[in-house]
Design a protein around this motif. Sequence first.
Motif: not given
Length: 317
Positions: A150-155, A157-159, A300-301, A306-309
């Motif tokens: 239940p966790y998003h990985d920023l990398r 999500l960027a992909e 998109e949301y 996630a922008r600060p991270t």
Amino acid sequence: MPPEPTTASSSAIAATADDPGRRSHYAEFYGDAPTPAEPYGLVLGNCQAESLRIVLDSEGASWIRVPAVFELTADDLPHLRRLLAGAAFVVSQPIRDGYRDLPIGTAQLREAAPRAVFATVPSIRFAGLHPAHLILRDPGFVHGDPPLVPYHDLRVLAEAVGAEGLPARPSAATVRAIAELSREELRAREERARTDVIVSDLFDAPAFDLMRTINHPGNPVLRETGTRLLRALGLPGEARDPGRPLLASVEAPREAAVIEVFGIDAEPVEHWTVEGRALGVAEVREAHLAWYAERPDLVEYAWLRARPTVELWHGVS
């Protein structure tokens, strides 16, 4: 603020008061087992509350298991009121009034427990050991959690969003910046809620035994938090070691960059562990990308949130 909803083991218990499994699990709460004759206490909050109850079970009070607040229903309120009215001790994480349209905010719990010594403790989050991981939920929680973990990985999500230039490995400065930001956010929550117990100092020297995921503390954090709660409540002794790992259903990978920055005596781990099963990072990535592809509005949301991270990953060198 409400406690952060999480995938807790107790959330598998059906959220209806007439379910036999739920009634058995929370027998004292529903009055199906006798209320302790000795002074008793309650711990209310998210999945961390049950683990705190376990370590608090020491001399001076008996601690009754109650459902996590995100599981409570209107049918549960008479049982909760009965126990609050007779409780000698109540521990609560910060919960807003009217949470889930129920009168179970921290201030409302305090009013319903006039005899109790009351102590507040923050919901514990720390991202310094897992700098790529995020908990992001859309308004209304329409989409739920991503699959497998239940966790998003920023990398990942960027992909999914088509963003370029995000490093696969965070820089040392990024790891330090995320850890400091996470500590500051926890301190700010403690100050804003004026919690009776402070825990942010426990992360001054990050180590993997402190947090299994960004919101699942390890036993050392839970025990020290429990000991501080006992002191705040005026109870003797120290929190106990239950002899088993708590909040251990999910464990996150351990990145080499984090190990190097904080000088942790550990080896990198390139898989998740979920209920004892190893899930490779690649397997989780593929499942999340497929899930994101069906939910462009969520992507998109989530990217906006996630922008600060993201800025720390891009802007700190």
